[in-house]
Design a protein around this motif. Sequence first.
Motif, PDB file in Angstrom:
ATOM      1  N   SER A 300      24.252 -31.035   2.749  1.00 57.34           N
ATOM      2  CA  SER A 300      25.419 -30.271   3.189  1.00 57.34           C
ATOM      3  C   SER A 300      25.840 -29.253   2.133  1.00 57.34           C
ATOM      4  CB  SER A 300      26.593 -31.212   3.477  1.00 57.34           C
ATOM      5  OG  SER A 300      26.326 -32.017   4.585  1.00 57.34           O
ATOM      6  N   ARG A 301      26.580 -28.243   2.574  1.00 59.84           N
ATOM      7  CA  ARG A 301      27.004 -27.168   1.693  1.00 59.84           C
ATOM      8  C   ARG A 301      27.891 -27.689   0.557  1.00 59.84           C
ATOM      9  NH1 ARG A 301      27.745 -23.258   5.226  1.00 59.84           N
ATOM     10  NH2 ARG A 301      29.587 -24.309   6.085  1.00 59.84           N
ATOM     11  N   ASP A 302      28.777 -28.636   0.871  1.00 63.69           N
ATOM     12  CA  ASP A 302      29.694 -29.156  -0.142  1.00 63.69           C
ATOM     13  C   ASP A 302      29.377 -30.615  -0.495  1.00 63.69           C
ATOM     14  OD1 ASP A 302      30.399 -30.227   2.274  1.00 63.69           O
ATOM     15  OD2 ASP A 302      32.557 -30.122   1.907  1.00 63.69           O
ATOM     16  N   ALA A 303      28.114 -31.011  -0.333  1.00 66.53           N
ATOM     17  CA  ALA A 303      27.696 -32.370  -0.685  1.00 66.53           C
ATOM     18  C   ALA A 303      27.957 -32.625  -2.170  1.00 66.53           C
ATOM     19  CB  ALA A 303      26.227 -32.567  -0.361  1.00 66.53           C
ATOM     20  N   ARG A 304      28.080 -33.897  -2.510  1.00 64.46           N
ATOM     21  CA  ARG A 304      28.549 -34.184  -3.866  1.00 64.46           C
ATOM     22  C   ARG A 304      28.135 -35.588  -4.305  1.00 64.46           C
ATOM     23  NH1 ARG A 304      33.135 -31.861  -6.427  1.00 64.46           N
ATOM     24  NH2 ARG A 304      34.190 -33.154  -7.999  1.00 64.46           N
ATOM     25  N   TYR A 305      27.844 -35.701  -5.589  1.00 64.88           N
ATOM     26  CA  TYR A 305      27.727 -36.997  -6.250  1.00 64.88           C
ATOM     27  C   TYR A 305      28.583 -36.937  -7.512  1.00 64.88           C
ATOM     28  CZ  TYR A 305      26.151 -40.767  -9.211  1.00 64.88           C
ATOM     29  OH  TYR A 305      26.135 -41.859 -10.041  1.00 64.88           O
ATOM     30  N   GLU A 306      29.385 -37.977  -7.742  1.00 61.51           N
ATOM     31  CA  GLU A 306      30.230 -37.994  -8.934  1.00 61.51           C
ATOM     32  C   GLU A 306      30.298 -39.408  -9.485  1.00 61.51           C
ATOM     33  OE1 GLU A 306      34.764 -36.697 -10.397  1.00 61.51           O
ATOM     34  OE2 GLU A 306      34.124 -36.428  -8.312  1.00 61.51           O
ATOM     35  N   GLN A 307      30.228 -39.518 -10.795  1.00 60.78           N
ATOM     36  CA  GLN A 307      30.398 -40.830 -11.400  1.00 60.78           C
ATOM     37  C   GLN A 307      31.264 -40.731 -12.657  1.00 60.78           C
ATOM     38  OE1 GLN A 307      26.952 -42.874 -12.870  1.00 60.78           O
ATOM     39  NE2 GLN A 307      26.534 -41.407 -14.473  1.00 60.78           N
ATOM     40  N   ARG A 308      32.047 -41.787 -12.865  1.00 64.36           N
ATOM     41  CA  ARG A 308      32.840 -41.927 -14.076  1.00 64.36           C
ATOM     42  C   ARG A 308      32.608 -43.334 -14.604  1.00 64.36           C
ATOM     43  NH1 ARG A 308      38.977 -42.810 -13.316  1.00 64.36           N
ATOM     44  NH2 ARG A 308      38.130 -44.911 -13.024  1.00 64.36           N
TER      45      ARG A 308
END
Length: 737
Positions: A300-308
């Motif tokens: 997707s255009r605004d796909a995302r993976y984030e980790q903290r």
Amino acid sequence: MQIPIHQIGVAAMLATCPFAASHAAVPENSQSSDESVQTSTLAPIQVRGLQTRIVNGPIDFTSTTTTASRLGLQINETPASVTVINRETIEQRAAENTQEMLRGVPGMSASSPPGAVNVSYRGFTSGQVAVLYNGINLQETGQATRPVDSWIYERVEAMGGPSGFLSGAGAVGGSINYISKLAQRDEFYDVQLRVGSDDLRSAAIGLNRQLMGQEGGTAHYVRIDASHRSGDGWVDRNSSRATQVAVSVLSDLTAQLSHTLAYEYQHEIERSPYFGTPVLNPKEGELKIDSKTRTKNYNSRDARYEQRVQWLRSMLDYSLSDAWQFRNTAYWYEARRDFRNVENYNYTADNSAVMRSGPYLQRHEHQLYGNRLETIYNGTIVCLKSDWAFALDGSISYRTNFPSSATYLSVVDPYDFEVEDFFDIPGMYDSFQKDRRTRLRTLAISAENRTELLSNVQLITALRYERLKLDLNNYRSSSPTNPAHFGRSYSATTGRVGLVWDPASGVNLYAQYATSADAPAGSLTTTSYANLNDNAKLSTGNQVEVGGRFSFWDDRITVGLAAYEIKRKNVATPDPQNPRTTIQAGKQSSRGVEFTLGMQPTAALRLQANLAFVDAQYDNFRQKIGNDAVSMAGNRPVNVPNRVANLWVDYDFHPQWTASAAVRHVSKVYGNVANTYYVPAYTLLDLGVSYKLSSNLSVAARVRNVTNEKYAVGTNSISYYYAGAPRTYELTLRAAF
């Protein structure tokens, strides 16, 4: 009244506050990045420049390892194949992240698609390879082991084969231990700047300073290491940025007592993650892609993976005498990972269009609290020198998942297409719904011993008893097949017995037998109700290994050899009478040989190499196909190469100039248990050159994948493979004072 174990861990941290006492200097090695406790005199503070230690030459078999033993054994005192990749080697090989650090381990391969981390070691993958951080086992080799920048790590250690006696459940193929940088009794500054292809920009800094006190008295030291990295990926619309900070304070409280408080923080964001490239039909034999889609991103255009990620450790070292030493480590770990991606891409039957499906929204929340108390005793048994290490480990882990998915299909032109915003997909909403939480409580007691039978023969033994209590809470609609709560208890006794023999100068031989235990399917922290219900006990494994380490030509040539056989049983496999359920009847095995070489033929020329062959197979395993359980006996496990080789060469062609080359070869790997399709073998070449501007400043240029090899590091599902990076360039400036 019972006190929760996580409260015990937090209380231990507070009780060992570094400024709780004031007093005289501690021995120099009572705290180091090693997990063992040692004693010596306090070293004076020194200011240093760039490291001058020789790397990629003869292998240092006298390195002390904490991954293979708590006795403080050197590699040549350990009855196992052990690899240590130190900080100097990481820098010389320009290993950008924790995954690239592992290339120095014989036979190891790894890849990191966003949905999973695939590690293969001695024929085993995923939950059968333990990944530790400073000796702490997260009981997960999935997202928790995603590669991060290598700057905050002092070294990585690896031991092949079962190591449950030290690492706990989940160590059949081997153990990997990432060891962080910690404060030292020294003063220095490190700075590194890097730029490269795809708008790569990276800055890192490290400093170690004395806060207060003086030599011979109470003293406190602080170390700070931080890095920030950003760049665009080599596929369309993909970009990322990551920040890491590690802070530690070392306090000498008395001549026998020291304390280290360490905190680490990691934050990573990846936009439009690359989930792989669709495979052309038919999906059989060698998987192929259309080269024109290699850099296409179907997410997707605004796909995302984030980790903290956050770590907090409190380490208290006490030396009662030359015979007795103690260490207490209290720790806390917290992580949150968010995903929103369209993950599946398949060609239509005629390969004219790509079908995009599998929208998936997920959040992982993971907390771990624990405490480990270690005791080392150096003594004798009937006039024989004998050393003991005892440990008591307790931890509690919480893992909560928030998954959401929807039925969705988007058919696009393979080359020219537009994609949607993720939350425009019907059925996907910008909110997280709690699905289930697992709680894993662990309590273990272990003992190790080294007894000197003869002046050149040592007996090494170890034993660990472990109790695990696993609970699963279901927060969605309950049913008989998915109840609101379910739990199971496990226990495991694992151990090692080995002999180390030095028959002549430069010759070191060993033999060992070791055992392990692990989850029947997947990992304990990510298990499902079905796995809990159907599998009443842990899988077990054992290994027989023989090997040797040799030094020739005035130690200018070093060689390591190892041969092993590993067997694993009680593996979860579909029941042939009822394929909808599983039984613990599966068996798996591997056998192989590993070879390592280090040479320095001249003062200017150095090289290291490793080569590993493994024959891994399912001895008894079935896969559900339709309504049948079909035997896969004799097939190789998914993503396991049977041959891995590495070579590093450094040549100082001028007092200030060094040329470097690295070659890596990985054989083909199968993408399914039936072994009906695979991705081919590949060979990569990296070249570099560095120039030492002064004793404190150097600059290096490197080209990765010089031949621009088009390859896959592994299959990610039946629909696509995960392609490796093309040719890239980078320039690094480093200063050390």
